[in-house]
Motif scaffolding. Structure first.
Motif, PDB file in Angstrom:
ATOM      1  N   GLY A  12       2.340   2.703   6.916  1.00 49.43           N
ATOM      2  CA  GLY A  12       2.167   3.890   6.084  1.00 49.43           C
ATOM      3  C   GLY A  12       2.405   3.592   4.617  1.00 49.43           C
ATOM      4  N   PHE A  13       3.401   2.778   4.338  1.00 50.55           N
ATOM      5  CA  PHE A  13       3.724   2.394   2.959  1.00 50.55           C
ATOM      6  C   PHE A  13       2.583   1.591   2.327  1.00 50.55           C
ATOM      7  CE2 PHE A  13       5.607  -0.600  -0.076  1.00 50.55           C
ATOM      8  CZ  PHE A  13       6.394   0.240  -0.864  1.00 50.55           C
ATOM      9  N   ALA A  36       7.161   7.156   1.202  1.00 45.41           N
ATOM     10  CA  ALA A  36       7.830   6.070   0.472  1.00 45.41           C
ATOM     11  C   ALA A  36       6.849   5.363  -0.461  1.00 45.41           C
ATOM     12  CB  ALA A  36       8.430   5.073   1.457  1.00 45.41           C
ATOM     13  N   GLY A  37       5.605   5.182   0.003  1.00 42.08           N
ATOM     14  CA  GLY A  37       4.590   4.545  -0.833  1.00 42.08           C
ATOM     15  C   GLY A  37       4.266   5.365  -2.062  1.00 42.08           C
ATOM     16  N   ILE A  38       4.186   6.685  -1.903  1.00 41.39           N
ATOM     17  CA  ILE A  38       3.920   7.563  -3.048  1.00 41.39           C
ATOM     18  C   ILE A  38       5.047   7.470  -4.069  1.00 41.39           C
ATOM     19  CG2 ILE A  38       3.701   9.978  -3.741  1.00 41.39           C
ATOM     20  CD1 ILE A  38       2.332  10.469  -0.997  1.00 41.39           C
ATOM     21  N   LEU A  39       6.288   7.513  -3.589  1.00 42.49           N
ATOM     22  CA  LEU A  39       7.444   7.396  -4.488  1.00 42.49           C
ATOM     23  C   LEU A  39       7.472   6.035  -5.176  1.00 42.49           C
ATOM     24  CD1 LEU A  39      10.189   9.074  -2.258  1.00 42.49           C
ATOM     25  CD2 LEU A  39       9.055  10.053  -4.267  1.00 42.49           C
ATOM     26  N   PHE A  40       7.115   4.993  -4.439  1.00 44.96           N
ATOM     27  CA  PHE A  40       7.098   3.642  -4.998  1.00 44.96           C
ATOM     28  C   PHE A  40       6.093   3.536  -6.136  1.00 44.96           C
ATOM     29  CE2 PHE A  40       4.985  -0.548  -4.942  1.00 44.96           C
ATOM     30  CZ  PHE A  40       6.053  -1.359  -5.316  1.00 44.96           C
ATOM     31  N   VAL A  51      14.933  -0.544   2.639  1.00 49.52           N
ATOM     32  CA  VAL A  51      14.682  -1.989   2.706  1.00 49.52           C
ATOM     33  C   VAL A  51      13.296  -2.308   2.160  1.00 49.52           C
ATOM     34  CG1 VAL A  51      14.244  -3.912   4.282  1.00 49.52           C
ATOM     35  CG2 VAL A  51      16.277  -2.515   4.586  1.00 49.52           C
ATOM     36  N   ILE A  52      12.279  -1.596   2.647  1.00 49.15           N
ATOM     37  CA  ILE A  52      10.898  -1.831   2.209  1.00 49.15           C
ATOM     38  C   ILE A  52      10.753  -1.550   0.719  1.00 49.15           C
ATOM     39  CG2 ILE A  52       8.524  -0.973   2.412  1.00 49.15           C
ATOM     40  CD1 ILE A  52       9.153  -0.447   5.414  1.00 49.15           C
TER      41      ILE A  52
END
Length: 347
Positions: A53-54, A205-209, A252-253
């Motif tokens: 997903g990330f 998490a990907g959007i926040l990253f 972690v990711i």
């Protein structure tokens, strides 16, 4: 955007799953605490789902809209050839299980939707069956929710994650749950909708990253989080299989992806990165390779001791996986990606 240092972590998760599927008289299971970790190491599949997903968000974040046809074609090219190869390798030792029904379930990727038949043929394929659902949904989620910047999407995703954790852990202690090797076990551990939360929190998490990417040295925090993962597996008696470990896996990711410290230099080392590249092959063929090797060692060489078999098995698995990656996964993926699908005009 390619995050090189995260690739090797896929291999760590894949190898942990490989060990978890080995015979439990292996020397690793005779070591206190370490045995507790490997007995629950199938949580590595949860890591795959969250990371998937990330990575999807990172890979497509610059696109204004995802083209459905190209997306599905590229995903098919990425995972399906080796998915089929895993099944075909199983023919060498488990040919009696190849009924029309089993082959249909496996090739269609529907097995995880049928509790009782989830483990059909090459049983690690159940997770790819779940991934099919993620891939089916992602373009719609991206085109209609993510790129529009829906302010409430994070609340919805967290509620889905929280609801799944409550249901999963209450179900296991309820009278409906009949224990391992039952339909109820396969439902709670493998049903696709109970894993959707992992993909969605990975998206979040990907959007926040992508919005807050700040490279820094996070070596110390990553080591602490990895230690926390191990301690949780040893001492916390909860069901981590359905995404509960996201509370640790996501940091972690995220931190590994932002890290510019010594761990990033280590994980980006070409041999380790290559192990990450072949990790899908390692995961999807590790059971067929084990069955074939055992047949050879037991019947021809009369080698039965698990420790000896394991020490031969791991190098063989890596060699077979590297061969399949170079001879099948990469060339077939590149070829299928170049295949143009003609779209019929609408009138």
């Amino acid at each position: 955007m390619k995050i090189t240092q995260i690739t090797f972590t896929r291999f760590i998760a894949a190898l942990a799953i490989v060990v978890s599927h080995f015979k439990k008289d292996l020397f690793l299971y005779k070591i206190n605490y370490l045995s507790d970790i490997f007995l629950k190491a199938n949580v590595g599949v949860s890591y795959f789902f969250i990371l998937s997903g990330f990575i999807m968000i990172v890979a497509y974040h610059k696109k204004e809209k995802i083209d459905y046809t190209n997306f599905y074609k590229n995903r098919f090219a990425r995972i399906y050839p080796l998915y089929v190869a895993g099944m075909l390798l199983l023919l060498f030792t488990r040919y009696s299980g190849f009924s029309f029904y089993n082959v249909f379930l496996y090739l269609s990727g529907l097995q995880s939707w049928v509790p009782g038949d989830v483990m059909v043929l090459n049983f690690p394929g159940w997770s790819i069956s779940v991934e099919f659902l993620f891939y089916l949904l992602f373009p719609f989620l991206y085109n209609y929710l993510y790129i529009r910047g829906n302010k409430h999407i994070w609340v919805i995703i967290i509620l889905i994650w929280l609801g799944t954790q409550i249901f999963s852990n209450l179900y296991i202690i309820s009278s409906a749950y009949k224990g391992p090797h039952t339909v109820s076990y396969e439902f709670i551990h493998y049903f696709p909708l109970l894993h959707l939360n992992e993909f969605l929190v990975g998206n979040l998490a990907g959007i926040l990253f992508m919005k807050n990417f700040r490279p820094r040295n996070y070596d110390g925090m990553i080591i602490l989080l990895f230690t926390a993962v191990l301690l949780a597996l040893i001492f916390i008696p909860l069901n981590f299989h359905n995404g509960l470990m996201a509370v640790l896996f996501i940091p972690v990711i995220y931190l590994i992806s932002c890290n510019n410290g010594a761990l990033t230099k280590l994980f980006s080392w070409k041999p380790l990165e290559y192990l990450g590249e072949i990790s899908y092959a390692v995961y999807i063929v590790h059971i067929p390779v084990l069955y074939i090797l055992r047949k050879i060692l037991w019947e021809s060489l009369e080698i039965y001791k698990s420790d000896t078999v394991f020490l031969i098995y791991i190098p063989c698995l890596l060699l077979v996986s590297a061969f399949l990656y170079e001879a099948a996964e990469k060339p077939l993926r590149n070829y299928l990606k170049k295949v143009k699908i003609r779209k019929k005009p609408y009138f």
